[in-house]
Design an enzyme around this catalytic site. Sequence first.
Site, PDB file in Angstrom:
ATOM      1  N   GLU A  46       0.822  -1.206   0.000  1.00  0.00           N
ATOM      2  CA  GLU A  46       0.000   0.000   0.000  1.00  0.00           C
ATOM      3  C   GLU A  46       0.859   1.260   0.000  1.00  0.00           C
ATOM      4  O   GLU A  46       0.571   2.220  -0.726  1.00  0.00           O
ATOM      5  CB  GLU A  46      -0.926   0.001   1.222  1.00  0.00           C
ATOM      6  N   THR A  84      16.147 -42.633  -6.446  1.00  0.00           N
ATOM      7  CA  THR A  84      16.815 -41.335  -6.466  1.00  0.00           C
ATOM      8  C   THR A  84      18.300 -41.458  -6.767  1.00  0.00           C
ATOM      9  O   THR A  84      18.954 -40.455  -7.052  1.00  0.00           O
ATOM     10  CB  THR A  84      16.659 -40.626  -5.114  1.00  0.00           C
ATOM     11  N   ARG A 134      20.883 -21.271  -7.435  1.00  0.00           N
ATOM     12  CA  ARG A 134      21.861 -20.872  -8.451  1.00  0.00           C
ATOM     13  C   ARG A 134      21.228 -20.662  -9.826  1.00  0.00           C
ATOM     14  O   ARG A 134      21.658 -19.805 -10.581  1.00  0.00           O
ATOM     15  CB  ARG A 134      22.969 -21.937  -8.568  1.00  0.00           C
TER      16      ARG A 134
END
Length: 369
Positions: A51, A166, A212
């Site tokens: 604002e 993974t 990054r």
Amino acid sequence: MNKYMHRALNLASSALFITSPNPRVGCVLVDAQGRVIGEGHTQKAGGPHAEVMALRDAAARGHSTQGATAYVTLEPCSHHGRTGPCCDALVAAGVAKVVAAVADPNPLVAGDGFARLRAAGVAVDVCDAQTGGAASRELNIGFFSRMVRKTPWVRLKAAMSLDGKTALADGSSQWITGEATRADGHYWRARACAILTGIGTVLADDPALNVRYVDTPRQPRLVVLDSQLRTPPAARIFAASREVLIYCAQDDAARRAALEAAGAVVICLPASGADRIDLTALMRDLGQREVNELHVEAGGVLNGALLQEGLVDELVLYQAPMLLGRGQDVFGGMALAHLQDAPRLEVLERTTIGTDQRLIARLPGRYDF
């Protein structure tokens, strides 16, 4: 949705990486003829709110704000925090009407901003979900979580093969996904207040865990779960300019001193079985430290433990078109005795990024606050 509120939401989105722990807010000032005379978004913590930025913009353009309407994506604040009350600034500027996307969940505001505006003769309209409320809440999901639940919004990110691995059994994982996917992952890092990982990841990969691939003026804090304070003081996590919080369950004066000399803040929390850190206590402590969105990038043990304890709100999962066979499981730390205990997800989005797939999903009921 009103075009002015749509513009205010776009302004709020442009503040995605800078306002934490404050909410991302945008404001558009419109005169009686429907012309935009000023606009702005919240600056970094301690700086002006949306604002005030819009009022300053109107003044710089040479416009009077007398009788103007302010479209703002969150209820104007009514308390003295790092800055003064925005509702008072709007009243002083002669604004005649405020259209707000949603009420502020902060108990220090929570309707008081609207009440003070109305008491000063300013008309106030509050949008419904379709006209801005849902979009503003979504943009500030972590802020709402911290204000209402007193804990962060926990977003778990993982990259895996199609068969849910993974890494290979020996830990080899660079790179399963492509560069475009890695850049997308850094976007989620950049919007978070803090990144959470475990000591297993630090010891195995020595990651930097900073932003990054995305241009950001602020590096999120790093949180490491390290029950026995095994983090090496020379680890790469200390290279970035940011706060590093290391949580332990067993204190050790010599190790603590070495880590504090490296720049870490060491916090000892109660243990929860097998000398592991109490994860619920961790979330409460991070909430007290003004963490809105907590971005998790960890190994299968911590991933599974967070899920099993019902502490994950959202998942960002990347799948690469490859198969790894025997390897490390993305949620290997989750051990279920019954199929009905398996977490069921609500899939929000499936997107192709380069050659990979990104799935965004939430745990049912976690949004109900």
